[in-house]
Design a protein around this motif. Structure first.
Motif, PDB file in Angstrom:
ATOM      1  N   LYS A 242      -6.534 -10.107  -3.541  1.00  0.00           N
ATOM      2  CA  LYS A 242      -5.482 -11.112  -3.497  1.00  0.00           C
ATOM      3  C   LYS A 242      -4.929 -11.308  -4.899  1.00  0.00           C
ATOM      4  N   TYR A 243      -3.654 -10.900  -5.059  1.00  0.00           N
ATOM      5  CA  TYR A 243      -3.024 -10.951  -6.373  1.00  0.00           C
ATOM      6  C   TYR A 243      -2.277 -12.259  -6.578  1.00  0.00           C
ATOM      7  N   SER A 244      -1.831 -12.433  -7.798  1.00  0.00           N
ATOM      8  CA  SER A 244      -1.131 -13.665  -8.173  1.00  0.00           C
ATOM      9  C   SER A 244       0.372 -13.452  -8.280  1.00  0.00           C
ATOM     10  N   GLY A 245       0.932 -12.567  -7.452  1.00  0.00           N
ATOM     11  CA  GLY A 245       2.385 -12.406  -7.372  1.00  0.00           C
ATOM     12  C   GLY A 245       2.984 -11.488  -8.412  1.00  0.00           C
ATOM     13  N   TYR A 246       2.349 -10.372  -8.715  1.00  0.00           N
ATOM     14  CA  TYR A 246       2.888  -9.436  -9.699  1.00  0.00           C
ATOM     15  C   TYR A 246       4.061  -8.647  -9.128  1.00  0.00           C
ATOM     16  N   LYS A 247       4.984  -8.269 -10.019  1.00  0.00           N
ATOM     17  CA  LYS A 247       5.999  -7.294  -9.687  1.00  0.00           C
ATOM     18  C   LYS A 247       5.437  -5.907 -10.003  1.00  0.00           C
ATOM     19  N   ALA A 248       6.259  -4.870  -9.696  1.00  0.00           N
ATOM     20  CA  ALA A 248       5.758  -3.500  -9.792  1.00  0.00           C
ATOM     21  C   ALA A 248       5.198  -3.166 -11.169  1.00  0.00           C
ATOM     22  N   ASN A 249       5.853  -3.610 -12.232  1.00  0.00           N
ATOM     23  CA  ASN A 249       5.396  -3.259 -13.582  1.00  0.00           C
ATOM     24  C   ASN A 249       4.605  -4.381 -14.253  1.00  0.00           C
TER      25      ASN A 249
ATOM     26  N   TYR B  81       1.397  -5.397 -12.853  1.00  0.00           N
ATOM     27  CA  TYR B  81      -0.019  -5.325 -12.523  1.00  0.00           C
ATOM     28  C   TYR B  81      -0.807  -5.216 -13.826  1.00  0.00           C
ATOM     29  N   PRO B  82      -1.986  -5.799 -13.892  1.00  0.00           N
ATOM     30  CA  PRO B  82      -2.659  -5.972 -15.181  1.00  0.00           C
ATOM     31  C   PRO B  82      -2.996  -4.688 -15.911  1.00  0.00           C
ATOM     32  N   TRP B  83      -3.062  -3.563 -15.213  1.00  0.00           N
ATOM     33  CA  TRP B  83      -3.378  -2.284 -15.874  1.00  0.00           C
ATOM     34  C   TRP B  83      -2.129  -1.494 -16.249  1.00  0.00           C
ATOM     35  N   TYR B  84      -0.939  -2.048 -15.997  1.00  0.00           N
ATOM     36  CA  TYR B  84       0.284  -1.262 -16.196  1.00  0.00           C
ATOM     37  C   TYR B  84       0.437  -0.801 -17.647  1.00  0.00           C
ATOM     38  N   GLY B  85       0.063  -1.649 -18.594  1.00  0.00           N
ATOM     39  CA  GLY B  85       0.191  -1.278 -19.998  1.00  0.00           C
ATOM     40  C   GLY B  85      -0.726  -0.139 -20.394  1.00  0.00           C
TER      41      GLY B  85
END
Length: 607
Positions: A41-48, A50-54
């Protein structure tokens, strides 16, 4: 080995997106480039976001932990070095394109205990077991037996696809299944019953199309590298290497859309070209029609397709020279032609048909010859870089949405009265100057969301302000209502935030529902003696203290709902107005408009 560790550590140092506190600690990226995800259950991220995107470029393998039920849209987007994914038994929902931009992905494995999905026969894909549908593939996918459908966007956007063979048993290929991918070839089974050309939209590298010879619905006769509906002899899917057989009689809409086509010949047998059959074919350099064709021609070596009877140009290419005998530009002739930077039409053109130049983002200005009398629907819609339009002096018709979403259009010049249809300039956010000649007709929402428009002079003999005509024209601060206007339509001035005063002419009979709703800075409205009805919520959410000058109105205007008298209608919902009324009429106004307002009796106002 030392170099590899330095590489990984470098990417681990990249800044991550903001992570909600409850998501922290539920994912890890190891030194050997394995991303393990346990977040369900996420906290409403957009496509870029997500916490690992960087740190996506450091990821080579993804392990989704047991307990996770959903894989979300674009959740692992742009992991360019990803090659392997493991799906647990708990996953029961997979959204579209979770691995978009992961072009090196070759291995997808679903836990054998998963009751919803499988990756049978080491196919490197996700199969919906019950529905027998391949819902997600990758570069390494081998489409297995036992399935009946290729799902929506299953291979969308993958850039390292080659030739894919669809096995026997598959009956349907869904929308955008291979769209925008680098697919080079497709081999289709005899069992295929249904698909749409959109399944291969913008597959610019596609050059091999074959279908099993015993398919009863489709064929690729004469090694044509196309799909033809056998019963109707209609070509429904082509590619850059297609040679149209002489037995084809029709070409379907979007059959060749943006598939890298460079040259094509239309045979004598083709008698119907559906609209937009060659939409977006920006690479097309040469096009000709067999001289024996009785419906179309390419006269004067024009590098175009002309409807012979109508003298209408219906298909163009890079090297088209419009013949002098052509009088019309056909439906979608230049649709989404991104390479088009200017329009140079011969003087004899009289009609530009629907969508002729829609989506031509290379255009910056529009100059049309004076003999053009009609501009159809959507003709310049979504031409987002056009800044000015000079319309012909003989133009008498401007179609629906003709300039909709031309967001950089600043100046429009009309030279004669015209019938301007619904939403013709909708969402032209930069429009700040337009002249409308007298006796012009303005349809519904013509200037809706023209947010930079500050002033407009309406035609002197205009009889109605159409519904939504200036809706959300939030810079409009001044408008003169012509004397012959009898009705102001629903939502005509909704959210015109800078409008401060409106004087309504003698002869006006009605104001529609929500006509001035949310005009937050409107301070003064002057009603004529002729007003008979005011619509529901006509002045709702205007400021308290709004001055309503009704000094000329000895009989209070009735409250309307959709032009019908309604006792429950309330034009002034949410506000307390200051109402100036003729001396001696207070009882009538209290009975008709209620006691919420501050009534001030004055001598009748002279106009």
């Amino acid at each position: 080995m030392i170099i590899k560790k330095l590489f990984i550590l470098c990417f681990l140092a990249l800044p991550a997106a903001n992570v909600d506190a409850k998501d922290k600690g539920q994912w890890t990226l190891s030194e050997d480039s394995v991303l393990t995800v346990a977040i369900d259950k996420y906290s409403g991220y957009k496509a870029n976001e997500y916490p690992w995107y960087g740190q996506r470029l450091a990821i080579r393998k993804i392990v989704i932990a047991e307990g996770v039920k959903k894989i979300r849209k674009e959740e692992f987007a742009d992991c360019e070095n990803l090659v392997e994914v493991e799906i647990p038994s708990s996953v029961s929902s997979v959204a579209a394109r979770p691995f978009i931009g992961c072009n090196r992905l070759t291995t997808i494995a679903v836990n054998p205990q998963n009751k919803k999905f499988d990756s049978r026969d080491n196919c490197n894909a996700i199969i919906d077991t019950k529905d027998k549908e391949l819902i997600l593939g990758c570069k390494g996918t081998r489409v297995p037996g036992g399935i009946e459908k290729i799902g929506d966007e299953a291979f969308f956007g993958y850039q390292e696809l080659g030739i894919i063979t669809i096995p026997e048993g598959v009956k349907k290929i869904n929308d955008k299944a291979f769209a925008e991918s680098s697919l080079r070839g497709i081999e289709l089974p005899s069992t295929l019953e249904k698909f749409n050309a959109s399944a291969f939209a913008r597959c610019r590298g596609l050059e091999i199309i074959r279908i099993a010879p015993n398919n009863v619905h489709f064929d690729s006769r004469d090694k044509c590298n196309a799909i033809i509906e056998t019963k109707d002899n209609r070509l429904i899917l082509g590619c850059k290497a297609t040679v149209i057989p002489n037995s084809v009689t029709k070409i379907k809409s979007f059959a060749f859309e943006d598939r890298g086509l460079q040259s094509i010949e239309i045979p004598a047998s083709v008698t119907k070209l559906e609209n937009l059959a060659f939409a977006g074919c920006d690479d097309l350099e040469s096009i000709s029609v067999d001289s024996r064709n009785t419906v179309f021609d390419s006269r004067d070596n024009c590098n175009a397709v002309i409807n012979t009877k109508a003298n209408s140009l219906v298909v163009r290419c890079k090297n088209t020279v419009i013949p002098l005998s052509v009088s019309e530009i056909g439906f979608g002739a230049y649709y989404k032609c991104q390479s088009l930077t200017s329009i140079d039409l011969p003087e004899h053109i009289t009609v530009i048909n629907n969508s002729a130049f829609e989506g031509c983002n290379g255009l910056t200005s529009i100059f049309l010859p004076d003999n053009v009398k009609k501009i159809g629907d959507d003709v310049f819609r979504n031409c987002t870089n056009v800044t000015e339009a000079f319309l012909p002096k003989n133009m008498s018709y401007c179609g629906e949405r003709a300039f909709e979403n031309c967001i950089n259009l600043k100046t429009v010049s009309l030279q004669r009265s015209a019938d301007i249809r619904d939403y013709a300039f909708n969402n032209c956010k930069s429009l700040n100057e337009i002249y409308i000649p007298d006796y012009s007709h303005l349809g519904v929402g013509v200037f809706k969301e023209c947010t930079n428009l500050t002033y407009i002079s309406l035609p002197e003999h205009l009889q109605e302000i159409s519904p939504r005509l200036f809706e959300r024209c939030r810079s409009l601060n001044e408008v003169f209502i012509p004397e012959e206007v009898q009705f102001i339509g629903n939502n005509a001035f909704e959210e015109c935030y800078h409008l401060t005063k409106i004087e309504l002419p003698e002869g006006l009979k009605g104001i529609g529902d929500e006509a001035f709703i949310s005009c937050q800075n409107l301070k003064c409205v002057i009603l004529p003696s002729t007003i008979l009805g005011i619509g529901h919520n006509a002045f709702r959410n205007c400021q308290n203290g709004l001055e309503i000058h009704a000094e000329a109105c000895f009989i209070p205007a009735r409250f309307n709902l959709n032009k019908k008298v309604n006792a429950n209608a309330d034009p002034f919902s949410g506000i307390r107005a200051k109402v100036y009324i003729p001396s001696g009429t207070l009882p009538a106004y209290l009975a008709a408009w209620g006691n919420r307002h501050n009534y001030i009796e004055v001598r009748p106002r002279r106009r």
